[in-house]
Design a protein around this motif. Sequence first.
Motif, PDB file in Angstrom:
ATOM      1  N   SER A  46      -3.008  10.023  -4.639  1.00 36.36           N
ATOM      2  CA  SER A  46      -1.821  10.837  -4.366  1.00 36.36           C
ATOM      3  C   SER A  46      -1.981  11.516  -3.017  1.00 36.36           C
ATOM      4  N   PHE A  47      -0.879  11.692  -2.308  1.00 35.44           N
ATOM      5  CA  PHE A  47      -0.927  12.280  -0.972  1.00 35.44           C
ATOM      6  C   PHE A  47       0.451  12.827  -0.640  1.00 35.44           C
ATOM      7  N   THR A  48       0.498  13.684   0.356  1.00 35.38           N
ATOM      8  CA  THR A  48       1.748  14.306   0.769  1.00 35.38           C
ATOM      9  C   THR A  48       2.425  13.465   1.838  1.00 35.38           C
ATOM     10  N   ILE A  49       3.718  13.267   1.684  1.00 32.88           N
ATOM     11  CA  ILE A  49       4.491  12.536   2.681  1.00 32.88           C
ATOM     12  C   ILE A  49       5.585  13.446   3.229  1.00 32.88           C
ATOM     13  N   ASP A  50       5.970  13.173   4.470  1.00 33.58           N
ATOM     14  CA  ASP A  50       7.129  13.836   5.050  1.00 33.58           C
ATOM     15  C   ASP A  50       8.383  13.065   4.650  1.00 33.58           C
ATOM     16  N   SER A  51       9.443  13.774   4.363  1.00 31.27           N
ATOM     17  CA  SER A  51      10.700  13.130   3.996  1.00 31.27           C
ATOM     18  C   SER A  51      11.852  14.000   4.466  1.00 31.27           C
ATOM     19  N   PRO A  52      13.071  13.450   4.469  1.00 31.44           N
ATOM     20  CA  PRO A  52      14.222  14.282   4.833  1.00 31.44           C
ATOM     21  C   PRO A  52      14.396  15.485   3.927  1.00 31.44           C
ATOM     22  N   LEU A  53      13.769  15.458   2.750  1.00 29.37           N
ATOM     23  CA  LEU A  53      13.853  16.578   1.814  1.00 29.37           C
ATOM     24  C   LEU A  53      12.691  17.543   1.958  1.00 29.37           C
ATOM     25  N   GLY A  54      11.826  17.280   2.950  1.00 28.33           N
ATOM     26  CA  GLY A  54      10.636  18.093   3.106  1.00 28.33           C
ATOM     27  C   GLY A  54       9.422  17.410   2.511  1.00 28.33           C
ATOM     28  N   PRO A  55       8.266  18.053   2.535  1.00 34.16           N
ATOM     29  CA  PRO A  55       7.044  17.438   2.002  1.00 34.16           C
ATOM     30  C   PRO A  55       7.187  17.103   0.515  1.00 34.16           C
ATOM     31  N   ARG A  56       6.750  15.913   0.163  1.00 32.58           N
ATOM     32  CA  ARG A  56       6.768  15.472  -1.220  1.00 32.58           C
ATOM     33  C   ARG A  56       5.454  14.734  -1.512  1.00 32.58           C
ATOM     34  N   THR A  57       5.143  14.558  -2.785  1.00 30.04           N
ATOM     35  CA  THR A  57       3.922  13.870  -3.180  1.00 30.04           C
ATOM     36  C   THR A  57       4.240  12.447  -3.603  1.00 30.04           C
ATOM     37  N   ALA A  58       3.481  11.503  -3.066  1.00 38.08           N
ATOM     38  CA  ALA A  58       3.584  10.099  -3.465  1.00 38.08           C
ATOM     39  C   ALA A  58       2.276   9.687  -4.126  1.00 38.08           C
ATOM     40  N   THR A  59       2.364   8.788  -5.084  1.00 39.21           N
ATOM     41  CA  THR A  59       1.185   8.253  -5.761  1.00 39.21           C
ATOM     42  C   THR A  59       1.279   6.738  -5.774  1.00 39.21           C
ATOM     43  N   VAL A  60       0.270   6.085  -5.239  1.00 42.65           N
ATOM     44  CA  VAL A  60       0.282   4.625  -5.183  1.00 42.65           C
ATOM     45  C   VAL A  60      -0.995   4.061  -5.788  1.00 42.65           C
ATOM     46  N   SER A  61      -0.887   2.816  -6.214  1.00 37.79           N
ATOM     47  CA  SER A  61      -2.028   2.067  -6.732  1.00 37.79           C
ATOM     48  C   SER A  61      -2.563   1.156  -5.641  1.00 37.79           C
ATOM     49  N   TYR A  62      -3.864   0.922  -5.689  1.00 36.36           N
ATOM     50  CA  TYR A  62      -4.472   0.063  -4.681  1.00 36.36           C
ATOM     51  C   TYR A  62      -5.750  -0.552  -5.234  1.00 36.36           C
ATOM     52  N   GLU A  63      -6.185  -1.613  -4.598  1.00 38.69           N
ATOM     53  CA  GLU A  63      -7.487  -2.208  -4.852  1.00 38.69           C
ATOM     54  C   GLU A  63      -8.261  -2.239  -3.543  1.00 38.69           C
ATOM     55  N   ARG A  64      -9.559  -2.000  -3.624  1.00 40.35           N
ATOM     56  CA  ARG A  64     -10.379  -1.927  -2.411  1.00 40.35           C
ATOM     57  C   ARG A  64     -11.690  -2.666  -2.644  1.00 40.35           C
ATOM     58  N   LYS A  65     -12.042  -3.529  -1.705  1.00 40.07           N
ATOM     59  CA  LYS A  65     -13.319  -4.244  -1.827  1.00 40.07           C
ATOM     60  C   LYS A  65     -13.783  -4.671  -0.442  1.00 40.07           C
ATOM     61  N   GLY A  66     -15.089  -4.954  -0.336  1.00 38.28           N
ATOM     62  CA  GLY A  66     -15.654  -5.431   0.917  1.00 38.28           C
ATOM     63  C   GLY A  66     -16.180  -4.314   1.783  1.00 38.28           C
ATOM     64  N   ALA A  67     -16.617  -4.700   2.976  1.00 35.76           N
ATOM     65  CA  ALA A  67     -17.170  -3.748   3.944  1.00 35.76           C
ATOM     66  C   ALA A  67     -16.859  -4.244   5.343  1.00 35.76           C
ATOM     67  N   GLY A  68     -16.783  -3.312   6.285  1.00 36.28           N
ATOM     68  CA  GLY A  68     -16.459  -3.631   7.668  1.00 36.28           C
ATOM     69  C   GLY A  68     -15.277  -2.816   8.122  1.00 36.28           C
ATOM     70  N   GLU A  69     -14.624  -3.253   9.183  1.00 43.28           N
ATOM     71  CA  GLU A  69     -13.437  -2.547   9.651  1.00 43.28           C
ATOM     72  C   GLU A  69     -12.346  -2.626   8.589  1.00 43.28           C
ATOM     73  N   PRO A  70     -11.587  -1.544   8.389  1.00 49.21           N
ATOM     74  CA  PRO A  70     -10.585  -1.539   7.322  1.00 49.21           C
ATOM     75  C   PRO A  70      -9.426  -2.485   7.623  1.00 49.21           C
ATOM     76  N   LEU A  71      -8.923  -3.090   6.561  1.00 47.89           N
ATOM     77  CA  LEU A  71      -7.799  -4.028   6.636  1.00 47.89           C
ATOM     78  C   LEU A  71      -6.841  -3.710   5.499  1.00 47.89           C
ATOM     79  N   LEU A  72      -5.635  -3.286   5.841  1.00 52.46           N
ATOM     80  CA  LEU A  72      -4.609  -2.909   4.877  1.00 52.46           C
ATOM     81  C   LEU A  72      -3.693  -4.106   4.630  1.00 52.46           C
ATOM     82  N   LEU A  73      -3.408  -4.396   3.352  1.00 55.24           N
ATOM     83  CA  LEU A  73      -2.571  -5.533   2.975  1.00 55.24           C
ATOM     84  C   LEU A  73      -1.306  -5.032   2.282  1.00 55.24           C
ATOM     85  N   LEU A  74      -0.141  -5.484   2.769  1.00 50.99           N
ATOM     86  CA  LEU A  74       1.153  -5.012   2.284  1.00 50.99           C
ATOM     87  C   LEU A  74       1.984  -6.193   1.794  1.00 50.99           C
ATOM     88  N   HIS A  75       2.438  -6.124   0.542  1.00 47.02           N
ATOM     89  CA  HIS A  75       3.206  -7.209  -0.070  1.00 47.02           C
ATOM     90  C   HIS A  75       4.685  -7.098   0.267  1.00 47.02           C
TER      91      HIS A  75
END
Length: 284
Positions: A6-35
């Motif tokens: 969970s983290f705070t996001i900026d929005s037209p309504l002001g700061p709000r909290t978003a919660t997302v699911s993720y999987e993380r594995k491996g090592a090295g420079e970070p690589l973000l994958l978006l479906h």
Amino acid sequence: MTATVSFTIDSPLGPRTATVSYERKGAGEPLLLLHGIGHHLQAWHPVTDILAVEHDVIAVDLPGFGASEPLPAGVPYDLATVTPALGALCAALGVERPHVAGNSLGGLLALEMGRTGLVRSVTALSPAGFWTEGERRYAFAALLAMRTGARTLPRPALERLSRSAVGRAALTGTIYARPARRSPEAVVAETLALRDATGFEETLAAGGSVRFTDDVPGLPVTIAWGTRDRLLLRRQGVRAKHTLPDARLVRLPGCGHVPMSDDPALVSRVILDTAASTATGLAA
């Protein structure tokens, strides 16, 4: 293993909290994958083990998709909100300027992250936003038809269809060139993800006016398009190259709109080569 953050996001309504699911594995420079729209992070499973040999791989369910919670009520599912939210997600995970690879909607978001300086390289697989109005209408109609089918098909019928190659083609042939390669379990899971995606309609509505018209200078960018993409036709890759003249444009022979399953080795190589070009100082 899937986790949540969970983290705070900026929005037209002001700061709000978003919660997302993720999987993380491996090592090295970070690589973000978006479906893409209506999909989930498991779309990347055919390539994550390969990518994790060289990178700290973070595959994300976008807000309102997969196992992630929807955005707070009234917060728009548009580029101006979701892109910085992904930056906030990275900060919450202790990641600064990852490489990013995205497919379809995820490819559009990856390019916008590159344009706004949030990432160090971009690989966009059949990214949205380079369509004509007619092509956009065609793609949206196909997506809505898939969504309607996913919502009306009873689960026993879905499971029965998924057990045959013909059935898997009927369910997912719009997005895969080789749907028979998908396991019955994967086809059921992604059809249910499409059915249950709380952010689908608002994301689609926000995309109606989207055109990606800016260059992404100063970092490696690869645009890759499947030669058998039936949803976003491959001629859109040529338009993308005109918009981003320094980008590398790559053909993915025999691949459909979601190419990670159609040719995992090729897609992994394209992503890894793009990320590696930051270390060598080469333009993409």
